[in-house]
Write an enzyme that holds these catalytic residues in place. Structure first.
Site, PDB file in Angstrom:
ATOM      1  N   SER A  45      48.782  25.708   5.210  1.00  0.00           N
ATOM      2  CA  SER A  45      48.768  26.915   6.313  1.00  0.00           C
ATOM      3  C   SER A  45      50.342  27.039   6.759  1.00  0.00           C
ATOM      4  O   SER A  45      51.090  26.709   6.567  1.00  0.00           O
ATOM      5  CB  SER A  45      47.877  26.210   7.366  1.00  0.00           C
ATOM      6  OG  SER A  45      48.546  25.096   8.184  1.00  0.00           O
TER       7      SER A  45
ATOM      8  N   GLY B 234      55.984  23.411   6.492  1.00  0.00           N
ATOM      9  CA  GLY B 234      56.937  22.984   5.823  1.00  0.00           C
ATOM     10  C   GLY B 234      57.204  23.333   4.370  1.00  0.00           C
ATOM     11  O   GLY B 234      57.920  22.679   3.633  1.00  0.00           O
TER      12      GLY B 234
ATOM     13  N   ASP C 268      59.371  31.171  -3.315  1.00  0.00           N
ATOM     14  CA  ASP C 268      58.741  30.980  -2.031  1.00  0.00           C
ATOM     15  C   ASP C 268      57.728  32.100  -1.774  1.00  0.00           C
ATOM     16  O   ASP C 268      58.151  33.115  -2.334  1.00  0.00           O
ATOM     17  CB  ASP C 268      60.052  30.876  -0.998  1.00  0.00           C
ATOM     18  CG  ASP C 268      59.471  30.502   0.196  1.00  0.00           C
ATOM     19  OD1 ASP C 268      58.720  29.488   0.350  1.00  0.00           O
ATOM     20  OD2 ASP C 268      60.053  30.682   1.468  1.00  0.00           O
ATOM     21  N   GLU C 269      56.989  32.149  -0.906  1.00  0.00           N
ATOM     22  CA  GLU C 269      56.035  33.226  -0.391  1.00  0.00           C
ATOM     23  C   GLU C 269      55.272  33.500  -1.646  1.00  0.00           C
ATOM     24  O   GLU C 269      54.925  34.603  -1.810  1.00  0.00           O
ATOM     25  CB  GLU C 269      56.644  34.275   0.260  1.00  0.00           C
ATOM     26  CG  GLU C 269      57.669  33.832   1.444  1.00  0.00           C
ATOM     27  CD  GLU C 269      56.692  33.504   2.429  1.00  0.00           C
ATOM     28  OE1 GLU C 269      55.632  33.735   2.689  1.00  0.00           O
ATOM     29  OE2 GLU C 269      57.471  32.811   3.523  1.00  0.00           O
TER      30      GLU C 269
END
Length: 194
Positions: A10, A14, A87-88
């Site tokens: 979620s 981190g 990332d993402e």
């Protein structure tokens, strides 16, 4: 054999911090990495992976039209890549996830993807759905709900902190826009938003 990994969590768990630490570990040992981040994610600037604790690193921004396989193979040809970090990754397309699987399977480069599993309505993102289907390893990064239980859901809120149930799936925001909650509290807050 190289693998495709999906680290999911979620909000505020981190994920970006963990990605940047993994990247640092490779580079500290003299290994070359390639970093990608969603072009839509511009909290720290376009083409920047940033964590809420202040760590940052430049990355190649991607959108739906970006050929990750082509970019990675060109970079790997220049000098061998030890790892690809994304990332993402919830914003990847299904095609891009398959390109990353190819890089792990056929080129032999480990691929580590970090992202959200579900959106503010509790629905899978397209990239997350494909990663859940294809990844060799699924690793949950834990976060904590306001009640102390494990947070697994992402509640979108308005300026007053009220739950938002409708809207575009892709909307970038931080603590002012999203709250990580356990399923129980997510369901309670979204039900009260009716």
């Amino acid at each position: 054999m190289a693998k495709l990994y999906f680290y999911y969590a979620s909000m505020n768990a981190g994920k970006s911090t963990t990605l940047l630490q993994a990247d640092f570990n490779y580079r500290e040992r003299g290994m070359r990495t390639l970093l990608f981040t969603a072009g839509i994610h511009d909290r720290g600037g376009k083409g920047v992976i940033d964590s809420r604790i202040g760590l940052k690193m430049s990355a190649i921004p991607f959108d739906d039209a970006t050929d990750l396989r082509l970019i990675a193979e060109e970079e790997h040809f220049k000098a061998p890549l030890a790892c690809i970090l994304v990332d993402e990754s919830q914003f990847l397309s299904a095609t891009q996830v398959r390109q990353l699987a190819h890089l792990a399977d056929e080129v032999g480069i480990p691929v580590l993807c970090y992202g959200l599993r579900t959106d503010f309505q509790g629905r899978l993102f397209p990239g997350s759905s494909e990663l859940l289907a294809l990844a060799d390893a699924l690793i949950e990064i834990k976060s904590v709900c306001e009640c102390g239980r494990k947070a697994t859901m992402n509640l979108r809120v308005d300026d007053a902190g009220n739950a938002i149930r409708e809207g575009a799936q892709k909307e970038i925001g931080g603590n002012e826009r999203y709250v990580a909650l356990c399923r129980k509290h997510f369901m309670q807050r979204t039900a009260s938003a009716v």
